[in-house]
Scaffold this active site. Structure first.
Site, PDB file in Angstrom:
ATOM      1  N   ASP A 105       0.796  -1.341  -0.163  1.00 30.79           N
ATOM      2  CA  ASP A 105      -0.031  -0.084   0.004  1.00 30.79           C
ATOM      3  C   ASP A 105       0.896   1.222   0.273  1.00 30.79           C
ATOM      4  O   ASP A 105       1.696   1.299  -0.897  1.00 30.79           O
ATOM      5  CB  ASP A 105      -0.991  -0.045   1.337  1.00 30.79           C
ATOM      6  CG  ASP A 105      -1.807   1.119   1.480  1.00 30.79           C
ATOM      7  OD1 ASP A 105      -2.871   1.016   0.330  1.00 30.79           O
ATOM      8  OD2 ASP A 105      -1.672   1.627   2.019  1.00 30.79           O
ATOM      9  N   HIS A 303      -7.288  -6.091  -1.387  1.00 35.12           N
ATOM     10  CA  HIS A 303      -6.035  -5.291  -1.221  1.00 35.12           C
ATOM     11  C   HIS A 303      -4.916  -5.772  -0.137  1.00 35.12           C
ATOM     12  O   HIS A 303      -3.891  -5.406  -0.252  1.00 35.12           O
ATOM     13  CB  HIS A 303      -6.463  -3.786  -0.666  1.00 35.12           C
ATOM     14  CG  HIS A 303      -5.847  -2.832  -0.619  1.00 35.12           C
ATOM     15  ND1 HIS A 303      -4.894  -2.555  -1.416  1.00 35.12           N
ATOM     16  CD2 HIS A 303      -5.141  -2.247   0.398  1.00 35.12           C
ATOM     17  CE1 HIS A 303      -4.103  -1.404  -1.044  1.00 35.12           C
ATOM     18  NE2 HIS A 303      -4.061  -1.363   0.276  1.00 35.12           N
TER      19      HIS A 303
END
Length: 326
Positions: A105, A303
Site C-alpha cells: 500500500d 487489497h
C-alpha cells in the site's frame, strides 16, 4: 498469531524524525518491511517467521506517525523524502550497509522511492498492491479533484486535517473493521454496490463499508491489536501521508519519469482497485522497472494481499529473495 508465538524482538532506533519502532525476527541479509494505511508492523506477522525460516533478518517497522514510532506535530514532517530517510536510518541503526525493502500500500510507494532515492542503501525492492508509477503528470490534488463526479474521491476527502479523524476516532475499531472488509477479496461489496473509494457529498467514507462480518484473514483478536494501536495514537499521523502528496510531487520533480533499476518484485490482487486502476502502470514495467524479476496478480484477492494470501506471498518473496545477487 500472537506476538509471543512469533518470537520477535522489539527495539527503538534513532531516525531523523525521532525514533522508529522495529520488530525483528531471524538472522541473515536484511529485509525491511514497510506497511501501509491503516496498518502497522503487525501486517507483516505472517512474513516475519517465514523470512526468518528462509535465512533472512526480517525487520518490520511502524512508519513515522504509527504505533510506537515518533509522531512529529508538523504536517510537513510526513513528506516522502522524510520517510525515505527514516528507512535508510533504520538500516544504519541495525548495523547494516544495505537491505532489500518491501512495502505494501503506501509502504509500496515508500519502498519504491527508497530504492529510487537511495540506491546506495536499497539493493532490491518489492512492491505489494500498489504498482510503481514514476512521478509525472499534473499536480495530484488536481487529479483527485476531477475524480468521482458528484462524489468525492477518498484521497481528496483525507486532505483536510481533522475531517477524516472526526469520522474515524469516535469508533476506531468499527471503522477499521469496515475498511478492511471493504477492500478484502472475500467481503468486498462487489459490482453494482456503491464504491467505497468515494464519499457522497456531505457523507462519510464508512457509509460505503460493508457491515456484519470480518474478512476471513482477520480475527477479532487481530482487529483488537490494530484498533488498540490507533486508539492510542490517533489517526492524524497516518493520514498526514495523504496530505503531503502535492509536496512529494514538488520534491521529486528531478525524478520525473525515472525508472527503478534494482531487481524488483510486484504482486497485486485481481479484486484490488489499486491493481485495476493502475493497469497501465503495470503494462509500463518493461520501461519503469527494467530490473523486474517477478510480477503476479492473484485471482480472487483484494487489497490486503500479504494477510489475505500469506502462503502465496511468502512463496513469492522467498523465491525472489533467493534469486537476488548476494
Amino acid at each position: 498469531m500472537s506476538q509471543q508465538a512469533m518470537n520477535v524482538t522489539h527495539r527503538m532506533v534513532p531516525s531523523p524524525g525521532g525514533r522508529i519502532h522495529v520488530v525483528e525476527q531471524g538472522a541473515g541479509p536484511l529485509v525491511l518491511l514497510v506497511h501501509g494505511f491503516p496498518e502497522s508492523w503487525y501486517s507483516w506477522r505472517h512474513q516475519l517467521p517465514a523470512l526468518a525460516s528462509a535465512g533472512y533478518r526480517a525487520a518490520a517497522i511502524d512508519v513515522r506517525g504509527y504505533g510506537r514510532s515518533s509522531k512529529p506535530g508538523d504536517l510537513e514532517a510526513y513528506r516522502m523524502l522524510e520517510l525515505v530517510e527514516d528507512n535508510a536510518a533504520v538500516v544504519e541503526a541495525l548495523g547494516e550497509r544495505s537491505a532489500v525493502v518491501v512495502g505494501h500500500d503506501w509502504g509500496s510507494v515508500i519502498a519504491a522511492n527508497s530504492a529510487l532515492l537511495r540506491p546506495d542503501v536499497f539493493r532490491a525492492v518489492g512492491m505489494l498492491s500498489v504498482p510503481y508509477a514514476p512521478r509525472g503528470g499534473p499536480r495530484p490534488s488536481e487529479v483527485f479533484a476531477r475524480m468521482g463526479g458528484d462524489e468525492e474521491f477518498y484521497v481528496a476527502y483525507f486532505q483536510e486535517p481533522g475531517r477524516a479523524e472526526a469520522e474515524i476516532e469516535p469508533d476506531v475499531r468499527g471503522w477499521l473493521a469496515g475498511i478492511y472488509a471493504a477492500f478484502s477479496g472475500d467481503t468486498t461489496a462487489g459490482p453494482g454496490a456503491p464504491d467505497p473509494h468515494f464519499v457522497s457529498r456531505g457523507g462519510r467514507l464508512r457509509d460505503r463499508f460493508p457491515a456484519g462480518r470480518l474478512p476471513g484473514w482477520l480475527s477479532e483478536d487481530e482487529l483488537d491489536f490494530y484498533a488498540g494501536e490507533f486508539e492510542r495514537t490517533g489517526m492524524s499521523g497516518a493520514l498526514h501521508r495523504y496530505r503531503n502528496m502535492d509536496r512529494d510531487w514538488e520534491d521529486l520533480a528531478r525524478f520525473d519519469g525515472a525508472p527503478i533499476t534494482q531487481p524488483s518484485l510486484f504482486a497485486g490482487g485481481a479484486l484490488d482497485a489499486s491493481t485495476t486502476w493502475m493497469a497501465d502502470a503495470i503494462k509500463a514495467y518493461p520501461a519503469t522497472l527494467p530490473g523486474l524479476v517477478t510480477s503476479e496478480v492473484l485471482d480472487g484477492c483484494g487489497h490486503w494481499i500479504q494477510q489475505e494470501r500469506p502462503a502465496e506471498i511468502n512463496r513469492l518473496l522467498t523465491g525472489w529473495l533467493a534469486a537476488l545477487p548476494a
